[in-house]
Design a protein around this motif. Structure first.
Motif, PDB file in Angstrom:
ATOM      1  N   ALA A  27       0.849 -15.052  10.880  1.00  0.00           N
ATOM      2  CA  ALA A  27      -0.415 -14.904  10.053  1.00  0.00           C
ATOM      3  C   ALA A  27      -1.425 -14.038  10.770  1.00  0.00           C
ATOM      4  CB  ALA A  27      -0.866 -16.484   9.665  1.00  0.00           C
ATOM      5  N   PHE A  28      -1.465 -14.430  12.110  1.00  0.00           N
ATOM      6  CA  PHE A  28      -2.580 -13.722  12.942  1.00  0.00           C
ATOM      7  C   PHE A  28      -2.084 -12.205  13.173  1.00  0.00           C
ATOM      8  CE2 PHE A  28      -3.429 -11.668  16.930  1.00  0.00           C
ATOM      9  CZ  PHE A  28      -4.972 -11.887  16.934  1.00  0.00           C
ATOM     10  N   MET A  29      -0.811 -11.728  13.172  1.00  0.00           N
ATOM     11  CA  MET A  29      -0.371 -10.354  13.264  1.00  0.00           C
ATOM     12  C   MET A  29      -0.384  -9.742  12.031  1.00  0.00           C
ATOM     13  SD  MET A  29       0.126 -10.179  16.401  1.00  0.00           S
ATOM     14  CE  MET A  29       1.253  -8.495  16.512  1.00  0.00           C
ATOM     15  N   VAL A  30      -0.225 -10.496  11.007  1.00  0.00           N
ATOM     16  CA  VAL A  30      -0.329  -9.636   9.585  1.00  0.00           C
ATOM     17  C   VAL A  30      -1.917  -9.390   9.292  1.00  0.00           C
ATOM     18  CG1 VAL A  30      -0.087 -10.319   6.918  1.00  0.00           C
ATOM     19  CG2 VAL A  30       1.650 -10.851   8.625  1.00  0.00           C
ATOM     20  N   LEU A  31      -2.605 -10.418   9.669  1.00  0.00           N
ATOM     21  CA  LEU A  31      -4.337 -10.244   9.398  1.00  0.00           C
ATOM     22  C   LEU A  31      -4.766  -9.261  10.148  1.00  0.00           C
ATOM     23  CD1 LEU A  31      -5.081 -13.770   8.540  1.00  0.00           C
ATOM     24  CD2 LEU A  31      -5.025 -12.002   7.019  1.00  0.00           C
ATOM     25  N   LEU A  32      -4.169  -9.191  11.552  1.00  0.00           N
ATOM     26  CA  LEU A  32      -4.555  -8.002  12.477  1.00  0.00           C
ATOM     27  C   LEU A  32      -4.215  -6.680  11.826  1.00  0.00           C
ATOM     28  CD1 LEU A  32      -5.799  -7.704  15.347  1.00  0.00           C
ATOM     29  CD2 LEU A  32      -3.439  -7.792  16.118  1.00  0.00           C
ATOM     30  N   ALA A  33      -2.863  -6.615  11.336  1.00  0.00           N
ATOM     31  CA  ALA A  33      -2.350  -5.357  10.834  1.00  0.00           C
ATOM     32  C   ALA A  33      -3.245  -4.876   9.621  1.00  0.00           C
ATOM     33  CB  ALA A  33      -0.858  -5.269  10.582  1.00  0.00           C
ATOM     34  N   LEU A  34      -3.696  -5.778   8.791  1.00  0.00           N
ATOM     35  CA  LEU A  34      -4.580  -5.698   7.564  1.00  0.00           C
ATOM     36  C   LEU A  34      -5.943  -5.008   8.189  1.00  0.00           C
ATOM     37  CD1 LEU A  34      -4.783  -5.658   4.713  1.00  0.00           C
ATOM     38  CD2 LEU A  34      -5.614  -8.195   5.009  1.00  0.00           C
ATOM     39  N   ARG A  35      -6.403  -5.859   9.077  1.00  0.00           N
ATOM     40  CA  ARG A  35      -7.802  -5.261   9.640  1.00  0.00           C
ATOM     41  C   ARG A  35      -7.652  -3.972   9.988  1.00  0.00           C
ATOM     42  NH1 ARG A  35     -10.570  -8.909  14.241  1.00  0.00           N
ATOM     43  NH2 ARG A  35      -8.928  -7.725  15.413  1.00  0.00           N
ATOM     44  N   GLY A  36      -6.680  -3.581  10.788  1.00  0.00           N
ATOM     45  CA  GLY A  36      -6.703  -2.225  11.160  1.00  0.00           C
ATOM     46  C   GLY A  36      -6.132  -1.123   9.986  1.00  0.00           C
ATOM     47  N   PRO A  64      -9.960   0.727   5.481  1.00  0.00           N
ATOM     48  CA  PRO A  64     -10.756   1.723   5.830  1.00  0.00           C
ATOM     49  C   PRO A  64     -12.154   1.230   6.100  1.00  0.00           C
ATOM     50  CG  PRO A  64     -10.202   1.865   3.586  1.00  0.00           C
ATOM     51  CD  PRO A  64      -9.403   0.905   4.181  1.00  0.00           C
ATOM     52  N   GLU A  65     -12.931   2.012   7.181  1.00  0.00           N
ATOM     53  CA  GLU A  65     -14.309   1.331   7.189  1.00  0.00           C
ATOM     54  C   GLU A  65     -15.236   1.845   6.432  1.00  0.00           C
ATOM     55  OE1 GLU A  65     -15.429   1.803  11.354  1.00  0.00           O
ATOM     56  OE2 GLU A  65     -13.609   1.298  12.404  1.00  0.00           O
ATOM     57  N   ASP A  66     -14.828   2.662   5.550  1.00  0.00           N
ATOM     58  CA  ASP A  66     -15.938   3.303   4.646  1.00  0.00           C
ATOM     59  C   ASP A  66     -16.118   2.371   3.502  1.00  0.00           C
ATOM     60  OD1 ASP A  66     -13.545   3.580   3.193  1.00  0.00           O
ATOM     61  OD2 ASP A  66     -13.853   5.773   2.930  1.00  0.00           O
ATOM     62  N   GLY A  67     -15.337   1.131   3.248  1.00  0.00           N
ATOM     63  CA  GLY A  67     -15.483   0.198   2.074  1.00  0.00           C
ATOM     64  C   GLY A  67     -14.804   0.639   0.731  1.00  0.00           C
ATOM     65  N   SER A  68     -13.974   1.486   1.045  1.00  0.00           N
ATOM     66  CA  SER A  68     -13.273   2.036  -0.097  1.00  0.00           C
ATOM     67  C   SER A  68     -12.571   1.097  -0.766  1.00  0.00           C
ATOM     68  CB  SER A  68     -12.638   3.583  -0.013  1.00  0.00           C
ATOM     69  OG  SER A  68     -11.553   3.299   1.025  1.00  0.00           O
ATOM     70  N   TRP A  69     -12.115   0.152  -0.062  1.00  0.00           N
ATOM     71  CA  TRP A  69     -11.187  -0.972  -0.714  1.00  0.00           C
ATOM     72  C   TRP A  69     -11.934  -1.908  -1.173  1.00  0.00           C
ATOM     73  CZ3 TRP A  69      -6.389  -2.287   2.691  1.00  0.00           C
ATOM     74  CH2 TRP A  69      -5.680  -1.199   2.854  1.00  0.00           C
ATOM     75  N   GLY A  70     -13.416  -1.920  -1.127  1.00  0.00           N
ATOM     76  CA  GLY A  70     -14.293  -2.922  -1.658  1.00  0.00           C
ATOM     77  C   GLY A  70     -14.454  -4.208  -0.505  1.00  0.00           C
ATOM     78  N   ILE A  71     -14.065  -4.006   0.759  1.00  0.00           N
ATOM     79  CA  ILE A  71     -14.131  -5.159   1.563  1.00  0.00           C
ATOM     80  C   ILE A  71     -14.269  -4.485   2.976  1.00  0.00           C
ATOM     81  CG2 ILE A  71     -11.634  -5.423   2.173  1.00  0.00           C
ATOM     82  CD1 ILE A  71     -12.361  -8.361   2.527  1.00  0.00           C
ATOM     83  N   ASP A  72     -15.268  -4.937   3.649  1.00  0.00           N
ATOM     84  CA  ASP A  72     -15.491  -4.560   5.168  1.00  0.00           C
ATOM     85  C   ASP A  72     -14.678  -5.080   5.888  1.00  0.00           C
ATOM     86  OD1 ASP A  72     -16.752  -3.950   7.721  1.00  0.00           O
ATOM     87  OD2 ASP A  72     -18.782  -4.681   7.004  1.00  0.00           O
ATOM     88  N   PRO A  73     -14.231  -4.204   6.993  1.00  0.00           N
ATOM     89  CA  PRO A  73     -12.972  -4.939   7.748  1.00  0.00           C
ATOM     90  C   PRO A  73     -13.584  -6.127   8.730  1.00  0.00           C
ATOM     91  CG  PRO A  73     -13.510  -2.492   8.149  1.00  0.00           C
ATOM     92  CD  PRO A  73     -14.410  -3.111   7.186  1.00  0.00           C
TER      93      PRO A  73
END
Length: 75
Positions: free
Chosen positions: A18-27, A30-39
Motif C-alpha cells: 500500500a505504501f509503495m503504490v501510494l508513493l508511486a501515485l504521489r509521484g 502532476p503538481e499543477d493540479g490538473s488531476w484535481g488533487i494536490d499531490p
C-alpha cells in the motif's frame, strides 16, 4: 496453484505494498493540479491508509511484544 501466505506474511506485505503504490501515485500526480488533487493530499492519505493497516495488523507483529524488549541490564 495459488501461493498461500501466512497471516504474518500478509501483515507485513500489505502495508508495504500500500505504501509503495501510494508513493508511486504521489509521484505520478502532476503538481499543477490538473488531476484535481494536490499531490500533498496523497501524503496524508498514505499516512491514514498505511497507519490504519499497521494498526489493523498490530497483534501480528510479535517482535513488538513487551516480552522481547530488553531489560535494564541489557540496555
Amino acid at each position: 496453484m495459488a501461493l498461500q501466505l501466512s497471516r504474518a506474511a500478509v501483515a507485513r506485505i500489505v502495508p508495504f505494498v500500500a505504501f509503495m503504490v501510494l508513493l508511486a501515485l504521489r509521484g505520478a500526480v502532476p503538481e499543477d493540479g490538473s488531476w484535481g488533487i494536490d499531490p500533498r493530499w496523497i501524503y496524508g492519505i498514505t499516512v491514514l491508509v498505511v497507519g490504519g493497516l499497521l494498526a489493523y495488523f498490530w497483534r501480528e507483529y510479535g517482535e513488538l511484544v513487551a516480552q522481547t524488549w530488553p531489560n535494564l541490564t541489557e540496555l
